[in-house]
Design a protein around this motif. Sequence first.
Motif, PDB file in Angstrom:
ATOM      1  N   PHE A 162      21.729  12.639  40.184  1.00 35.95           N
ATOM      2  CA  PHE A 162      22.303  12.324  41.194  1.00 35.95           C
ATOM      3  C   PHE A 162      20.810  11.133  41.264  1.00 35.95           C
ATOM      4  N   GLY A 163      20.906  10.741  42.958  1.00 36.20           N
ATOM      5  CA  GLY A 163      19.941   9.996  42.903  1.00 36.20           C
ATOM      6  C   GLY A 163      19.445  10.512  44.325  1.00 36.20           C
ATOM      7  N   SER A 164      17.856  10.369  45.196  1.00 39.94           N
ATOM      8  CA  SER A 164      16.769  11.167  45.124  1.00 39.94           C
ATOM      9  C   SER A 164      17.316  10.970  47.328  1.00 39.94           C
ATOM     10  N   GLY A 165      18.697  11.173  47.420  1.00 39.16           N
ATOM     11  CA  GLY A 165      19.233  10.926  48.576  1.00 39.16           C
ATOM     12  C   GLY A 165      18.823  10.142  50.438  1.00 39.16           C
ATOM     13  N   PHE A 168      22.753  14.876  54.606  1.00 40.62           N
ATOM     14  CA  PHE A 168      22.048  15.136  53.147  1.00 40.62           C
ATOM     15  C   PHE A 168      22.908  13.653  52.758  1.00 40.62           C
ATOM     16  N   LYS A 179      18.198  22.352  43.383  1.00 39.47           N
ATOM     17  CA  LYS A 179      17.822  21.000  44.171  1.00 39.47           C
ATOM     18  C   LYS A 179      16.576  21.561  45.058  1.00 39.47           C
ATOM     19  N   ALA A 202      14.559  17.592  50.576  1.00 39.66           N
ATOM     20  CA  ALA A 202      14.409  15.966  51.046  1.00 39.66           C
ATOM     21  C   ALA A 202      15.152  15.484  49.247  1.00 39.66           C
ATOM     22  N   GLU A 203      15.583  16.014  48.436  1.00 39.38           N
ATOM     23  CA  GLU A 203      15.761  15.604  46.797  1.00 39.38           C
ATOM     24  C   GLU A 203      16.825  15.989  46.378  1.00 39.38           C
ATOM     25  N   GLY A 204      17.287  14.530  45.508  1.00 37.02           N
ATOM     26  CA  GLY A 204      18.720  15.251  44.845  1.00 37.02           C
ATOM     27  C   GLY A 204      18.766  16.311  43.796  1.00 37.02           C
ATOM     28  N   LEU A 237      24.216  11.996  48.903  1.00 38.31           N
ATOM     29  CA  LEU A 237      23.876  11.501  47.965  1.00 38.31           C
ATOM     30  C   LEU A 237      24.535  10.869  46.896  1.00 38.31           C
TER      31      LEU A 237
END
Lengths: 109, 116
Positions: free
Chosen positions: B107-110, B88, A38, A41-43, B90
Amino acid sequence: DQQVKQNSPSLSVQEGRISILNCDYTNSMFDYFLWYKKYPAEGPTFLISISSIKDKNEDGRFTVFLNKSAKHLSLHIVPSQPGDSAVYFCAANRHQFYFGTGTSLTVIP
Amino acid sequence: SQTIHQWPATLVQPVGSPLSLECTVEGTSNPNLYWYRQAAGRGLQLLFYSVGIGQISSEVPQNLSASRPQDRQFILSSKKLLLSDSGFYLCAWSVSWGPSTNEKLFFGSGTQLSVL
């Protein structure tokens, strides 16, 4: 109750060297394990996995080792690159996905 | 191929305001859907999961709720946000659900939620 544990919150490694990230679990019924990477700020993105019928799985620079008797798995990255700097989550899957708290890897150029 | 969309990417909300985060999955049918939260300096906490339309399971009692109005749509809501809801968030999906599955979680980008 944390069933998957990553006891090292951070790790720093020199570029080109090996990175070893560790993970312990408590439930002997877990039969599938995954590593996710990870960036901020990303999944999380899937990196590599291993079934409990194996003790090693390799994909390029990434190798996961599983020691069922010790309830321990590790992720080896060789050679480490600056782009590998990220948080790595260990996960186990049985009925649902159980995640560790993550290890932040910094690869120093 | 399958894709997962999550929005918004960032959100700043005052305490006591409502919340609605949306997630949709494309390219697959009847996925298992999940909401996770990563609080600052902590791991991934499973909040809700769903194995079908209208079927929601909550993992942690809290100020949040989830709904699945359509097969590939998952919504996270709150009527009144608390400071502790910051984190955050998700969304994620997987293909199957069973006692010995080798499926992965995607997962999505959050969404970075800041409650002020």
